[in-house]
Design a protein around this motif. Structure first.
Motif, PDB file in Angstrom:
ATOM      1  N   ALA A 165       2.949   2.745  -2.006  1.00 53.32           N
ATOM      2  CA  ALA A 165       2.989   3.600  -3.193  1.00 53.32           C
ATOM      3  C   ALA A 165       1.761   4.501  -3.236  1.00 53.32           C
ATOM      4  CB  ALA A 165       3.067   2.754  -4.453  1.00 53.32           C
ATOM      5  N   VAL A 166       0.601   3.927  -2.883  1.00 50.96           N
ATOM      6  CA  VAL A 166      -0.630   4.717  -2.892  1.00 50.96           C
ATOM      7  C   VAL A 166      -0.601   5.745  -1.763  1.00 50.96           C
ATOM      8  CG1 VAL A 166      -3.139   4.595  -2.661  1.00 50.96           C
ATOM      9  CG2 VAL A 166      -1.923   2.825  -3.894  1.00 50.96           C
ATOM     10  N   LEU A 167      -0.139   5.300  -0.605  1.00 49.36           N
ATOM     11  CA  LEU A 167      -0.164   6.185   0.561  1.00 49.36           C
ATOM     12  C   LEU A 167       0.793   7.363   0.418  1.00 49.36           C
ATOM     13  CD1 LEU A 167      -0.306   3.448   3.337  1.00 49.36           C
ATOM     14  CD2 LEU A 167      -2.124   5.023   2.726  1.00 49.36           C
ATOM     15  N   LEU A 168       1.899   7.158  -0.289  1.00 49.05           N
ATOM     16  CA  LEU A 168       2.894   8.227  -0.369  1.00 49.05           C
ATOM     17  C   LEU A 168       2.711   9.152  -1.575  1.00 49.05           C
ATOM     18  CD1 LEU A 168       6.033   6.293   0.815  1.00 49.05           C
ATOM     19  CD2 LEU A 168       4.986   8.224   1.975  1.00 49.05           C
TER      20      LEU A 168
ATOM     21  N   GLN B  74      11.679   5.931   0.646  1.00 52.36           N
ATOM     22  CA  GLN B  74      10.560   6.394   1.458  1.00 52.36           C
ATOM     23  C   GLN B  74       9.529   5.274   1.643  1.00 52.36           C
ATOM     24  OE1 GLN B  74       8.888   9.850  -0.365  1.00 52.36           O
ATOM     25  NE2 GLN B  74       7.982  10.589   1.534  1.00 52.36           N
ATOM     26  N   MET B  75       9.313   4.515   0.588  1.00 52.78           N
ATOM     27  CA  MET B  75       8.361   3.407   0.670  1.00 52.78           C
ATOM     28  C   MET B  75       8.855   2.365   1.666  1.00 52.78           C
ATOM     29  SD  MET B  75       7.462   3.224  -3.371  1.00 52.78           S
ATOM     30  CE  MET B  75       6.608   1.689  -3.430  1.00 52.78           C
TER      31      MET B  75
ATOM     32  N   LYS C 167       2.297  10.392  -5.748  1.00 55.11           N
ATOM     33  CA  LYS C 167       2.916  10.173  -7.057  1.00 55.11           C
ATOM     34  C   LYS C 167       4.432  10.367  -7.070  1.00 55.11           C
ATOM     35  CE  LYS C 167       1.988  14.847  -8.770  1.00 55.11           C
ATOM     36  NZ  LYS C 167       1.442  15.662  -9.823  1.00 55.11           N
ATOM     37  N   ASN C 168       4.981  11.053  -6.079  1.00 52.12           N
ATOM     38  CA  ASN C 168       6.419  11.298  -6.095  1.00 52.12           C
ATOM     39  C   ASN C 168       7.195  10.424  -5.104  1.00 52.12           C
ATOM     40  OD1 ASN C 168       6.748  13.581  -8.034  1.00 52.12           O
ATOM     41  ND2 ASN C 168       5.255  14.505  -6.685  1.00 52.12           N
ATOM     42  N   ALA C 169       6.583   9.333  -4.671  1.00 51.88           N
ATOM     43  CA  ALA C 169       7.219   8.485  -3.659  1.00 51.88           C
ATOM     44  C   ALA C 169       8.541   7.911  -4.173  1.00 51.88           C
ATOM     45  CB  ALA C 169       6.285   7.340  -3.306  1.00 51.88           C
ATOM     46  N   THR C 170       9.510   7.791  -3.274  1.00 49.30           N
ATOM     47  CA  THR C 170      10.775   7.168  -3.662  1.00 49.30           C
ATOM     48  C   THR C 170      10.849   5.778  -3.016  1.00 49.30           C
ATOM     49  OG1 THR C 170      11.893   8.048  -1.725  1.00 49.30           O
ATOM     50  CG2 THR C 170      11.952   9.404  -3.695  1.00 49.30           C
ATOM     51  N   ALA C 171      11.728   4.942  -3.570  1.00 44.32           N
ATOM     52  CA  ALA C 171      11.857   3.572  -3.060  1.00 44.32           C
ATOM     53  C   ALA C 171      12.240   3.594  -1.579  1.00 44.32           C
ATOM     54  CB  ALA C 171      12.900   2.828  -3.875  1.00 44.32           C
TER      55      ALA C 171
ATOM     56  N   ALA D  71      -4.617   6.582   5.825  1.00 45.62           N
ATOM     57  CA  ALA D  71      -4.825   7.668   4.863  1.00 45.62           C
ATOM     58  C   ALA D  71      -5.144   8.992   5.543  1.00 45.62           C
ATOM     59  CB  ALA D  71      -5.947   7.286   3.898  1.00 45.62           C
TER      60      ALA D  71
ATOM     61  N   PRO E 291       0.799  -1.226   0.000  1.00 49.33           N
ATOM     62  CA  PRO E 291       0.000   0.000   0.000  1.00 49.33           C
ATOM     63  C   PRO E 291       0.832   1.276   0.000  1.00 49.33           C
ATOM     64  CG  PRO E 291       0.130  -0.881   2.215  1.00 49.33           C
ATOM     65  CD  PRO E 291       0.893  -1.817   1.343  1.00 49.33           C
TER      66      PRO E 291
ATOM     67  N   GLU F 272      10.815   2.926   4.237  1.00 49.00           N
ATOM     68  CA  GLU F 272      10.651   3.488   5.585  1.00 49.00           C
ATOM     69  C   GLU F 272       9.208   3.361   6.067  1.00 49.00           C
ATOM     70  OE1 GLU F 272      14.066   6.998   5.409  1.00 49.00           O
ATOM     71  OE2 GLU F 272      11.963   7.523   5.217  1.00 49.00           O
ATOM     72  N   LEU F 273       8.287   3.624   5.148  1.00 51.27           N
ATOM     73  CA  LEU F 273       6.875   3.558   5.534  1.00 51.27           C
ATOM     74  C   LEU F 273       6.461   2.123   5.841  1.00 51.27           C
ATOM     75  CD1 LEU F 273       4.282   5.136   6.020  1.00 51.27           C
ATOM     76  CD2 LEU F 273       3.716   4.896   3.616  1.00 51.27           C
TER      77      LEU F 273
END
Lengths: 311, 583
Positions: free
Chosen positions: A36-39, A47-48, A41-45, A82, A34, A50-51
């Motif tokens: 990619a959706v939560l972060l 950051q994903m 359109k500009n999410a980085t690998a 969300a 989830p 970490e989340l």
């Protein structure tokens, strides 16, 4: 009966374990990531990653399952991924508008359907019976969306009888907002309800005890109301009470089109945002409420028919 | 039975509609999406940004009238001083700006905004524990910030008092930011809602509930935000002195957009935002004057506008005004360039040539879209209106020739392609039309329908052959679009097409570090042309946005980056009273 109730309530434990396992399988194992959706359109690998760590998605699967079980038994669902809000608070906020719409609409539609069913059963085979059955089938053939769009346009926009959309908290402020969706709910329910109740009542009407009652000289109306209805209550209770858990889930389409901030819309939003904690909370609550109301219907059987004993 | 009768009577007698006040300076706006709380660091979508922008402010904002978009100081006293190396920015903020009154402050009185508040707010954006959606704006840009973030991720609590080389408070109202490398888009980043300023006391006081208790310096206040269908803002009584601009672009005066020039803003006392997701209630409500502005979707546009896309007489007679504006965006069909079939540029070019954009424009946008020749949309430096991409022209014969050269004569041996899209009827129709076009060169196309999370997952995990999407500008710089085909951004980053070309990357790296000017524009143009010929996507359209406003709404001009727009809007309630009987 007390023993029966306690036993049925204890069934909640294995059911909740089962539900937790299914939810865990669906959301922690099968469903996609989830983050990619939560972060956005500009999410980085990075950051994903970490989340994932923060949301506990990197924990061993067994630990993740335990988290689901814990929330199922404590009803502590945490915060929405969300909206970051307490899920309990969100549920409270959403339950009020949902229930102000669904409960009156459900009660009115059930009572009205019962009256109409008795009426058509009384005139069974006659023109009015055929006409009402035709109306029921015709009504059921039209999609809910058509009713919503048509009624909203005609009664709210063109004639201005109701609010087009929105909601106000507090009585009677909410009435102009829920009146039209409630009417649509009632119309949508009448078709299937009347058809079901009529069939159940007609099943009873041809029983021997009805013939005996007629032979004793009782009036048709008395037979219908005092004897037939009472004996038809078991399937009617089953059919009616089992719908109650779904009232709590709100009316998705009606809430969306009439701008009612209920639980239906909240669940849809959660699905669109991969907001797993909210979806999990809804799944767990639904199963608990379902079990409770099936128990309620069992208890109501004993009231409707004293021959039924709960052991 | 008795209660049932009472309830029905109540519905009949109370179930009348409520009328809006026609004599108040109040705006009734619509949000077509639910708002996920009011914390600036999470305001990733346009609609959250709009709500955050009513309560919070940033150092800079975009001029509400001038086009191309012009950055102007907001909480900053002026644009910053930039050192010669382009790395050190010195900011001075306005004095006497107050935070909203809130129990977070002593005696509930909002304190004065200081330079340290900005540093705190930027650190929040970088705090790994908050998973801010706007982190990408600062990621790898500020000296020492990534290291601080890395360190914080290993600690129990984030240490906001820790020094960071790139952030330095130099006075009560001044601070410096040191960048790792030149980043000319940085000022745009500081105009985005993500970098709006918050007060540490408010964040600490409300804890995880901070997003429901917005405390900013903005023109409107909202004591408590509730997840509901309605958000009601009132004018901030302590808002600093700020005036409506006295300049705009050509034609603004004629449109009445300068009639409030020099007046103190905000111009309305109250704003109610209604969250309505479905199309029909928004449109019906607008026609009943329940709402003052509506951004038209396809269905609404068909009802409100003629085939030529002008307002229908019945709406014009009510004084409604049509505002049509080209959007800074692009719709596209992206290839997964890591899929071996699409590695051959001739295949990509052939498919692009076989797509009949004129017909698609007519079918899906009533001819109002601008056919995209490459990746940069109109309105941004680097866009060339004269440039024609040879692979955007509809030419089936040439497409067949290229496909044949690639080893697939008449499409023989070409695998079936699935185009992934969102679960929406219009998206399905668009792909079905695309499939019809591809059939002409012998390529079979299937539609892959997905929920939004499914689509995002497939793209970020490279589990797609092709997908459709649209990209809207985050800020008015072509870098925001060119970065979509920059190799280091490939999935799970924003380059979902996984296009990698060292030459393109080099040109990109050289261009984006330059300050706005002729040299950079020339490099953007060259890059745009290079990308056009490489066809990493099948370019679609730059779309046009249509909005309708009621006759009494003043100063509405479509803004791509309109987070702060509400403070400039006004209501002529004399006109509103006059028109009352017509609704």
């Amino acid at each position: 009966m007390t023993n029966y109730i306690i036993r049925r309530l204890l069934y909640l434990i294995p059911v909740l374990l089962g539900v937790s396992f299914l939810i865990f399988l669906l959301f922690n194992v099968v469903a996609g990531d989830p983050t990619a959706v939560l972060l956005g359109k500009n999410a980085t690998a990075r950051q994903m990653e970490e989340l994932r760590e923060q949301l506990g998605l990197n924990k061993p699967l067994f630990m993740q399952y335990l988290d689901v079980v814990k929330s199922a038994f404590t009803f502590d669902f945490g915060r929405s991924w969300a909206t970051k809000q307490e899920i309990t608070y969100m549920l409270k906020q959403g339950a009020y508008p949902s229930l102000t719409l669904t409960i009156p609409a459900f009660v009115i539609s059930t009572v009205l359907s019962l009256f109409i069913s008795l009426f058509v059963a009384y005139y069974r085979g006659k023109g009015i019976d055929l006409f009402i059955r035709f109306l029921c089938i015709a009504g059921m053939s039209v999609s809910a969306l058509a009713y919503i769009l048509g009624f909203q346009w005609l009664f709210a926009y063109k004639l201005g009888w109701f609010e087009i959309s929105g909601f106000e908290y507090g009585f009677p402020e909410f009435l102009p907002y829920i009146a039209l969706p409630a009417i649509i709910w009632i119309i949508l329910s009448l078709g299937p309800d009347v058809r079901f109740f009529r069939t159940v009542i007609l099943d009873e009407i041809y029983q021997d005890y009805v013939r005996t009652a007629r032979a004793k000289g009782l009036g048709e109306m008395t037979i219908l109301l005092k004897h037939v209805l009472r004996n038809a209550m078991i399937p009617i209770i089953t059919y009616t009470v089992i719908q109650i858990p779904f009232l709590i889930l709100g009316a998705l389409l009606l809430e969306n089109f009439f701008g009612i901030p209920g639980i239906g819309g909240m669940t849809l939003n959660a699905l669109n945002n991969s907001d797993f904690p909210v979806i999990k909370a809804m799944a767990i609550l639904s199963s608990v409420v379902y079990i409770i109301f099936s128990l309620v219907s069992d208890i109501l059987y004993t009231i409707a028919d004293p021959r039924v004993k709960l052991k | 039975m008795k209660s049932l009768v009472i309830f029905i009577l109540a519905i009949v007698f109370i179930g009348c509609t409520k009328e809006h006040q026609f004599d108040a300076r109040e705006l009734h706006l619509i949000s077509p999406e639910k708002i996920a709380g009011l914390d600036p660091i999470h305001a990733s979508d346009r609609y959250s940004g709009l709500e955050v922008g009513k309560v919070y402010e940033g150092l800079f904002e975009f001029h509400p009238l001038k086009r191309p978009y012009e950055l102007m100081p907001n909480l900053a006293e002026a644009l910053p001083q930039v050192a010669k190396d382009g790395l050190t920015y010195t900011f001075k903020i306005k004095e006497g700006v107050l935070f909203h009154d809130s129990p977070a402050f002593p005696e509930g009185k909002g304190r004065e905004l200081e330079a340290r508040d900005f540093i705190y707010s930027f650190k929040r954006l970088a705090d790994p524990k908050l998973s801010a959606k706007g982190w990408w704006l600062f990621d790898g840009k500020v000296k020492g910030l990534n290291e601080w973030r890395e360190k914080s991720s290993k600690e129990e609590t984030t240490d906001y008092s820790a020094e960071i080389e790139g952030f330095k408070v130099t006075g009560k109202y001044t601070f410096q930011i040191k960048l790792v490398k030149p980043y000319p888009q940085f000022l745009y980043a500081l105009a985005m809602p993500y970098s709006y300023v918050v007060a540490q006391e408010a964040v600490t006081h409300f804890g995880p509930e901070f997003l429901n208790h917005p405390v900013g310096t903005g023109p409107f206040i909202l004591p408590k935000y509730e997840q509901s269908n309605k958000i009601v803002y009132t004018k901030n009584p302590n808002f600093r002195v700020k005036f409506y601009p006295s300049e705009g672009e050509e034609g603004d005066e004629k449109l009445g957009l300068l009639s409030d020039a020099g007046k103190k803003i905000p111009l309305v006392d109250r704003i109610t935002v209604y969250v309505i997701v479905e199309s029909q209630p928004k449109w019906l409500g607008f026609q009943k004057a329940k709402f003052d502005v509506i951004e038209l979707d396809e269905t609404q546009a068909d009802q409100a506008l003629t085939e030529e896309r002008v307002i229908k007489p019945e709406f014009r007679n009510l004084g409604m005004r049509l505002v049509s504006s080209p959007q800074i965006d692009i719709s596209f069909f992206a290839f997964n360039n890591e899929d071996k079939i699409f590695k051959d540029v001739r295949v990509r070019q052939a498919m692009s040539l076989a797509y009949d954009r004129k017909e698609a424009n007519k079918l899906f946008q009533k001819g109002t879209g601008v056919i995209a020749q490459s990746i940069i949309p109109p309105g941004l430096a680097g866009y060339e209106s004269e440039f024609k991409n040879p692979y955007v022209a509809f030419d089936v014969e040439q497409a067949k020739k290229l496909l044949s050269e690639a080893g697939y004569p008449e499409g023989k041996g070409f695998p079936e392609v699935t185009v992934q899209t969102r679960n929406e009827t219009i998206a399905r129709h668009q792909i079905e039309f695309f499939a019809k076009c591809m059939e002409k060169i012998g390529i079979k196309v299937q539609v892959g329908m997905n929920t939004w999370p499914e689509l995002i997952n497939k793209v970020s995990k490279k589990q797609h052959q092709m997908y459709t999407m649209a990209w809207g500008a985050d800020y008015p710089d072509a870098e925001n679009f060119l970065g979509l085909v920059y190799c280091p951004n490939k999935a799970p980053g924003s380059n979902g097409s996984n296009y990698c070309n060292p030459e393109v990357d080099k040109m990109f790296e050289e261009a984006v570090i330059l300050q706005d000017g002729e040299e950079r524009t020339a490099k953007y143009k060259a890059l745009n042309e290079k990308i056009a010929l490489e066809v990493p996507w099948i370019f679609g359209f730059h779309r046009t946005k249509f909005s309708l406003t009621q006759a009494w709404v003043k100063n509405y001009k479509f803004m791509e980056f309109n987070h702060n727009q509400a403070q400039y809007l006004n209501v002529d309630f004399e006109v509103k009273k006059e028109l009352r009987k017509k609704f």
